[in-house]
Motif scaffolding. Structure first.
Motif, short mmCIF file in Angstrom:
data_model
loop_
_atom_site.label_atom_id
_atom_site.label_comp_id
_atom_site.label_asym_id
_atom_site.label_seq_id
_atom_site.Cartn_x
_atom_site.Cartn_y
_atom_site.Cartn_z
N ASN A 203 0.82 -1.20 0.00
CA ASN A 203 0.00 0.00 0.00
C ASN A 203 0.86 1.25 0.00
O ASN A 203 0.46 2.30 0.47
CB ASN A 203 -0.93 -0.01 1.22
CG ASN A 203 -2.21 0.75 0.94
OD1 ASN A 203 -2.41 1.25 -0.17
ND2 ASN A 203 -3.06 0.88 1.92
N ALA A 204 2.04 1.11 -0.55
CA ALA A 204 2.98 2.23 -0.50
C ALA A 204 2.63 3.28 -1.55
O ALA A 204 1.73 3.10 -2.35
CB ALA A 204 4.39 1.71 -0.73
N LEU A 205 3.38 4.36 -1.51
CA LEU A 205 3.20 5.42 -2.50
C LEU A 205 3.54 4.87 -3.88
O LEU A 205 4.57 4.25 -4.06
CB LEU A 205 4.13 6.59 -2.19
CG LEU A 205 3.76 7.45 -0.99
CD1 LEU A 205 4.86 8.48 -0.75
CD2 LEU A 205 2.43 8.15 -1.24
N MET A 238 -1.55 3.46 -2.88
CA MET A 238 -2.60 2.59 -3.44
C MET A 238 -2.17 1.16 -3.20
O MET A 238 -0.98 0.84 -3.17
CB MET A 238 -2.72 2.82 -4.96
CG MET A 238 -3.50 4.07 -5.34
SD MET A 238 -3.37 4.46 -7.10
CE MET A 238 -4.20 3.07 -7.84
N LEU A 239 -3.15 0.28 -3.06
CA LEU A 239 -2.85 -1.13 -2.86
C LEU A 239 -2.50 -1.74 -4.22
O LEU A 239 -3.35 -1.81 -5.10
CB LEU A 239 -4.05 -1.85 -2.25
CG LEU A 239 -3.76 -3.30 -1.86
CD1 LEU A 239 -2.85 -3.36 -0.65
CD2 LEU A 239 -5.04 -4.07 -1.61
N ALA A 343 2.82 17.04 -0.44
CA ALA A 343 1.90 16.00 -0.91
C ALA A 343 1.13 16.43 -2.14
O ALA A 343 0.85 15.63 -3.03
CB ALA A 343 0.93 15.61 0.21
N SER A 344 0.80 17.72 -2.21
CA SER A 344 -0.02 18.17 -3.33
C SER A 344 0.81 18.41 -4.58
O SER A 344 0.29 18.60 -5.66
CB SER A 344 -0.74 19.47 -2.96
OG SER A 344 0.21 20.50 -2.80
N MET A 385 11.75 9.42 0.85
CA MET A 385 11.31 8.32 1.71
C MET A 385 11.70 6.97 1.11
O MET A 385 11.97 6.01 1.82
CB MET A 385 9.79 8.40 1.90
CG MET A 385 9.28 7.58 3.07
SD MET A 385 10.07 8.04 4.64
CE MET A 385 10.36 6.44 5.37
N GLY A 386 11.75 6.91 -0.21
CA GLY A 386 11.94 5.62 -0.86
C GLY A 386 13.37 5.13 -0.92
O GLY A 386 13.63 4.01 -1.34
#
Length: 915
Positions: A203-205, A238-239, A343-344, A385-386
Motif C-alpha cells: 500500500n505504499a506510495l 494505493m494497494l 503531498a499536493s 522516503m523511498g
RNA sequence: GCCGAUGUGGUGAAAUGGUAAACACAGCGGACUUAAAAUCCGCUGGGCGGAAACGCCCUUGCCGGUUCGAGUCCGGCCAUCGGCACCA
C-alpha cells in the motif's frame, strides 16, 4: 514510360514469387528435439530480435535494420551447419494498444489483430527467414496462460537465505520449526508468508498517472511525466502488486560481468540498480509527553560514515512516519503545512522546484553517537522516503546538498575532511607533514598507494578517487580518533567502531525499487488471484488461462478503480470471493517470450524441457546467442526479463542463469534531414514505399550498407539508389535484355573457369564477408561484394561456376535476387547451379592459395615519410627487400647522404629507413 | 552536475600501430543515343610549383606525449549526441 519498364531488374516479379516458395516449402522451419528431421549433432544458434509492438502505424525503417542484421546472421549460420532458431512475434498487450482503441472506439483485440496482420504482411514482404510456425502473440490465450502461470510461480516463491528463489511451501515448512510458531495465529502465519512472496501487495506510495488512468513503474517515467503520452505523475498510496526484484539486485549486477553486452548498456543497468556501500548509523532522539520521556532511534544510511563528526543536523523525508511523534508542539503547524505542500505537488513540480532547497525544523533534536552533540532534526523534500531509510545525517561541509540547505537555514558547518585534490600540487613541507600524520596512523607501509609522486617535478599529488563515490576523499580532521586517516581507512575504522558499540552497521544500499506490477487497464493479462475477506490467494493452475471479461466499455473509470470492475459477473469468483481487478503491465509478456519461441505450440508446459535445454542450454555458455534491439530497453525490458529468468532458473525451469548471452544495439535511423523521424517533422520513411520502388533486397542491403549497425545514421534515398544499382549490376552479370525489354540469360555467361584475377576477387570476398558477418560489419562486407561485382563486370566472359559461388555469399543479404539468378543459371547449366534454395547450401570455403599474389607492393619510407614504392616478389627476404629499398634513387635522395641509423622492414608492407 | 558514446573529404563511411579516405552518394568529363533516361569508362581532400608527366608541403575536433612510424596508444582540453539526475 511505365514504372514497370523503368525497373533495372524485375524484382517486383521474383521477390513475391520466392517469398511464396519459401513459405510453401517451409524453407526456414527449425526442427525441435523430437521432430523426425531434427539433427542433434548440429550446434544450435538462437538469434533473436526484440519483437515489435504492432502499432497502427505499421513498420518503420528502424525495424528492418535490426531484423535484417539478424536475418543475415541466421542465414549465414544455417549455411555453416547450425540449427538456427530465428523467430518473430508480437508484443501486443499494453497501453498504446488500449489508448488507440479508446480513441477509435474499436475493441483492442480487433485493432491488434488488424495491426498484426499488417505487420506480418510487411515483414513477409522483406523476405526474412523466420520460422513462422513459432510465431507468438502475447495477447493469445495460449500464450498468456503461461504468463499467468509464471506469475503464480513468483507468487508462490520466496528468496531464501542462499539468495535464490524457492517454492513458498519450503518456507511454510521451515516456519514450523521457528520459535513460538505454535502460539502464532493463522493470521500471523499467513502474513509472515505473504511478506516474503516474490509477488506481494503493498500500500505504499505509487506513481499514479491520472492522464492514463493507471499507475506506472518508476522505469516508465521520463522527466516526471509518463513515458506514454507525457502525462503528469502523482505520488499516492494505493494497494498494488509488486515484484520483489530488489532481492535480485546484487545478482543482476554481478552476472553482467560474464555477458557479451556493450559496456555502456551494462553500465546503464548498474547505474539504474545503483549499488552503494556505506553504513547505517543510529541517532537517539528523546521527547517528553504526558506519559513521560519517550525515545526513538532514527537510523540513517550514509556512504560517508567517516564524516560522522561533521554531522551537524539531521533531515527526514516529509513522509517519515515518526514525524507525528517527535515534532514539538511549537513546530507542529509548520511541519503539517510543509507536508501538505509536498503531498499536493506532483513529482514533476518537485523536480522543477529542486533548485531552491526548502524545509522545516521539527523542534526535535537527536544525539550524534560519536560525540554526543545534540543536533536539530529538520524535514526537507530533498530527502526521499523511498531511498535508504528516509532519513539522513547532514554533513554540510562535504555534501553539496547539505551545504546549500545549511547556508539557507543558517545551520552550522564543520569541516572534517581535508581534501586532497588530485590536481593540487603540494609543497614539500605540506607533503612531509601529511606523510608524518599518516605514518603515525598507518605505519610506514600504508602510504605509497595513496599518493602519486610525479617523478619529473617530485611533487606530490593527492589521493586517487575511490570507487567514484564522493569525490571529497582526503584525510580526516576534527574527527577525534579518526584524525589523520585517509577516507577509505576512516570509513573502515568508524564502521568497526559503530558495530562494536551497537550504534550502526556497514551496509549496502540500492537505488532499485521493487517493481510495481499492476495496472488499472483493460488490455493486459488478468491476475490469477482472488480476494476473500481482505485476503488474496491464487487460483489453481487448472483454471488458466484466465480470460479477461468481454467488455463493451473498457475505458478507464477516471478513478483508481480498474476498468475490470465494470465486469460485474466476471468479478464474482464465488459467493464470497472476488477476482483481482488489476492487470499486468506490458512488460510481463516480453519477459519470457524468447523461451516460448523454443516450443511455441506446447500446450502442456510453458516450454518443453528438451526444447529449452537444446535452444537455451546448448552451446557455451548458453542462452540466446545473439539478441538485437534498440537501446531504449536498456533498463526496462532487459532488466525485467533477466529478473524473471533468474527466478525461473532458481526454481529449475530453465538451464541458464542469464537469458541473453550477446546483446547488440542497433543505432537509430534518422530522417533525411538528420533529425529523429517523426510524423510532425514529416521525415518518416515508409519501408513499403522503398520496397515498391527498389525492392526488398535493396531495402535490406541499404539498411546494412548505411554504416556500422550500432551507429546512429541518417537515411538517404540516394543511398538506396546506390545499392539498387549494385544489385542491378549483379543481375546483369547473369542476365541481358533485348530490344523489347525481355530478360534472358546472358550469352557472356559461360561454363569456363575464372581467371586468376577473378578467382582472387571471389575468394577475397568469401573470406572477408564470412569474417565481417561474424563481426556484424555488414557495411564492409557489402563493399567487398561491390568490389567483386565490379571485377566480374569488367570481364568479357562471365564464369558461371564462380558467379554461383558469389551468389551463395550474396544470398544472406539479398536472398531473392540470389535465389532467382541461381534458378536462371540452372536452366542452362544444371550442373553448375546451387540447390533450389541457397539457404540449404553450405557456405563456400575460400582457397588461401587463391589469395596469394606473385608480387606485392612495398612502400619505402625515409624517416616515416613515404618516398617510393616498388613491386617485389612475395618470397623476397627481409634482407633482399632492404637492399631494394636502399638502392632506390628516391630513397637515397631523401637520405641526403646521411648514414643509416636503423632500417625497419615489415614484410609485405613497407621499409622505413631512419637517418 | 555525474556517467557513457562519437568527432576522418561536399555526404554516408573505410583503415591487426605500417601507403589516410576502400566502397558508395553527390559533382565533373567522356562513350553510346537524334535527344534524354539507363548503362559503361575516367576524374574527384586542400595548398604550392609545372605547359604536361609529375613533384613538394599540409590534412583524421584542438594541444601535448610515447614510437622508426599515430586516425588508431597515453595525458589534457573543446564540441555534438545519448543516459541518469536532490539516490545521502
Amino acid at each position: 514510360m511505365s514504372s514497370e519498364q523503368r525497373k533495372a531488374f524485375p524484382f517486383s516479379e521474383f521477390e513475391p514469387k520466392w517469398q511464396g516458395e519459401w513459405e510453401a516449402s517451409k524453407a526456414y522451419r527449425a526442427p525441435n528435439p523430437g521432430d523426425a528431421d531434427f539433427d542433434a549433432s548440429k550446434p544450435k544458434y538462437f538469434v533473436l530480435d526484440m519483437f515489435p509492438y504492432p502499432s497502427g502505424n505499421g513498420l518503420h525503417v528502424g525495424h528492418p535494420e535490426g531484423y535484417t542484421a539478424t536475418d543475415i546472421i541466421g542465414r549465414f549460420k544455417k549455411m555453416n551447419g547450425f540449427n538456427v532458431l530465428h523467430p518473430m512475434g508480437w508484443d501486443a498487450f499494453g497501453l498504446p494498444a488500449e489508448q488507440y482503441a479508446i480513441k477509435t472506439g474499436t475493441h483492442p483485440r480487433v485493432t491488434t489483430e488488424a495491426n498484426v496482420a499488417n505487420f506480418t504482411k510487411q515483414l513477409k514482404s522483406l523476405g526474412f527467414a523466420y520460422d513462422w510456425d513459432r510465431e507468438v502473440n502475447t495477447t493469445d490465450p495460449g500464450y498468456f496462460k503461461w504468463t499467468q502461470w509464471i506469475f503464480l510461480k513468483l507468487y508462490n516463491s520466496y528468496v531464501g537465505d542462499d539468495g535464490k528463489a524457492h517454492p513458498i511451501s519450503e518456507l511454510k515448512e521451515k516456519m514450523k520449526s521457528w520459535l513460538g510458531y505454535d502460539q502464532w495465529s493463522e493470521e500471523t502465519r499467513r502474513k509472515l508468508v505473504d511478506d516474503r512472496r516474490l509477488a506481494y501487495t503493498s500500500n505504499a506510495l505509487v506513481n499514479w498517472c491520472p492522464g492514463l488512468g493507471t499507475v506506472v513503474a518508476n522505469e516508465e517515467i521520463v522527466d516526471g511525466k509518463s513515458e506514454v503520452g507525457g502525462f503528469p505523475i502523482e505520488r499516492r498510496p494505493m494497494l498494488q502488486w509488486m515484484l520483489r526484484i530488489t532481492k535480485y539486485a546484487q545478482r543482476l549486477i554481478d552476472d553482467l560481468d560474464d555477458l557479451d553486452w556493450p559496456e555502456s548498456i551494462k553500465l546503464l543497468q548498474k547505474n539504474w540498480i545503483g549499488r552503494s556501500e556505506g553504513a547505517h548509523v543510529q541517532f537517539e532522539t528523546e521527547w517528553s509527553t504526558s506519559d513521560g520521556l519517550m525515545s526513538y532511534t532514527l537510523t540513517v544510511f550514509t556512504t560517508r560514515p567517516d564524516t560522522l563528526f561533521g554531522a551537524t543536523y539531521m533531515v527526514l523525508a516529509p513522509e517519515h512516519p515518526v514525524l507525528s511523534q517527535i515534532t514539538t508542539t511549537e513546530q507542529r503547524e509548520a511541519v503539517l503545512d510543509y507536508q501538505k505542500a509536498i503531498a499536493s505537488k506532483s513529482d514533476l513540480e518537485r523536480t522543477e522546484l529542486a533548485k531552491e532547497k526548502t524545509g522545516v525544523f521539527t523542534g526535535a533534536y537527536a544525539t550524534n553517537p560519536v560525540n554526543n552533540e545534540q543536533i536539530p532534526i529538520w524535514i526537507a523534500d530533498y530527502v526521499l522516503m523511498g531511498y535508504g531509510t528516509g532519513a539522513i545525517m547532514a554533513v554540510p561541509a562535504h555534501d553539496e546538498r547539505d551545504f546549500e540547505f545549511a547556508k539557507k537555514f543558517n545551520l552550522p558547518i564543520k569541516q572534517v575532511v581535508m581534501r586532497l585534490d588530485p590536481k593540487t600540487q603540494w609543497s614539500e613541507d605540506v607533503r612531509l607533514a601529511v606523510n608524518d600524520a599518516l605514518s603515525k596512523q598507518l605505519g610506514e607501509g600504508g602510504l605509497l598507494e595513496d599518493f602519486h609522486v610525479n617523478e619529473e617535478n617530485s611533487k606530490v599529488y593527492g589521493f586517487q578517487m575511490l570507487d567514484g563515490a564522493m569525490s571529497e576523499s582526503g584525510i580526516a580532521v576534527n574527527s577525534g580518533f579518526l584524525d589523520g586517516l585517509p577516507t577509505f581507512e576512516a570509513k573502515k575504522k568508524i564502521t568497526a567502531w559503530l558495530e562494536e558499540k551497537g550504534l550502526g552497521k556497514g551496509t549496502t544500499n540500492f537505488k532499485l525499487r521493487d517493481w510495481l506490477f499492476s495496472r488499472q487497464r483493460y488490455w493486459g493479462e488478468p491476475f490469477p488471484i482472488v480476494w476473500e475477506n481482505g485476503q488474496h490467494r491464487c487460483i489453481p493452475e487448472s483454471e488458466l488461462p484466465l480470460m479477461p471479461p468481454t467488455l463493451e466499455d473498457f475505458k478507464p473509470t477516471g478513478t483508481p478503480e480498474p476498468p475490470l470492475s465494470k465486469a460485474t459477473e466476471w468479478v464474482q469468483y464465488s459467493a464470497t470471493a472476488k477476482r483481482e481487478l488489476n492487470t499486468m503491465p506490458q512488460w510481463a509478456g516480453s519477459c519470457w517470450y524468447y523461451l516460448r519461441y523454443c516450443d511455441a505450440r506446447n500446450s502442456e508446459r510453458f516450454v518443453g524441457e528438451a526444447a529449452e535445454k537444446y535452444w537455451m542450454g546448448g552451446g557455451k555458455p548458453g542462452g540466446v546467442d545473439l539478441y538485437v534491439g534498440g537501446t531504449e530497453h536498456a533498463v526496462l525490458h532487459l532488466l525485467y526479463a533477466r529478473f524473471w529468468h533468474k527466478v525461473l532458473f532458481d526454481l529449475g525451469y530453465v538451464s541458464t542463469p542469464e537469458p541473453f548471452q550477446r546483446l547488440v544495439n542497433q543505432g537509430l535511423i534518422l530522417g533525411e534531414d538528420g533529425q529523429k523521424m517523426s510524423k510532425s517533422r514529416g521525415n518518416v520513411v515508409n519501408p513499403d514505399d522503398v520496397v515498391r520502388e527498389y525492392g526488398a533486397d535493396a531495402l535490406r542491403l541499404y539498411e546494412m550498407f548505411m554504416g556500422p549497425l550500432e551507429q546512429v545514421k541518417p537515411w538517404s534515398m540516394k543511398g538506396v539508389e546506390g545499392v539498387y544499382r549494385f544489385l542491378a549490376r549483379v543481375w546483369r552479370l547473369v542476365m541481358e535484355v533485348d530490344e523489347e525489354g525481355t530478360w534472358s540469360l546472358s550469352k557472356a555467361l559461360q561454363d569456363v573457369p575464372a581467371n586468376k584475377q577473378l578467382t582472387k576477387a571471389l575468394h577475397e570476398t568469401i573470406k572477408k564477408c564470412g569474417e565481417d558477418i561474424e563481426k556484424l560489419s555488414f557495411n564492409t562486407a557489402i563493399s567487398q561484394m561491390m568490389v567483386c561485382t565490379n571485377a566480374f563486370t569488367g570481364a568479357d566472359v562471365k564464369p558461371a561456376a564462380a558467379i554461383v559461388t558469389f551468389l551463395k555469399v550474396l544470398s544472406p543479404f539479398a536472398p531473392h535476387l540470389a535465389e532467382e539468378l541461381n534458378a536462371q543459371i540452372r536452366v542452362k547449366f544444371p550442373a553448375l547451379a546451387a540447390k533450389r534454395f541457397l539457404s540449404d547450401e553450405t557456405w563456400p570455403a575460400y582457397d588461401p592459395a587463391a589469395l596469394i599474389e606473385d608480387e606485392v607492393e612495398i612502400v619505402f619510407q625515409v624517416n616515416g615519410k613515404l618516398r617510393d614504392k616498388a613491386r617485389v616478389p612475395v618470397a623476397a627476404t627481409k634482407e633482399e627487400i632492404e637492399q631494394i629499398a636502399l638502392a632506390s634513387p628516391r630513397v637515397q635522395e631523401f637520405m641526403e647522404g646521411k648514414p643509416v641509423k636503423k632500417v625497419i622492414v615489415v614484410p609485405g608492407k613497407l621499409v622505413n629507413v631512419v637517418v
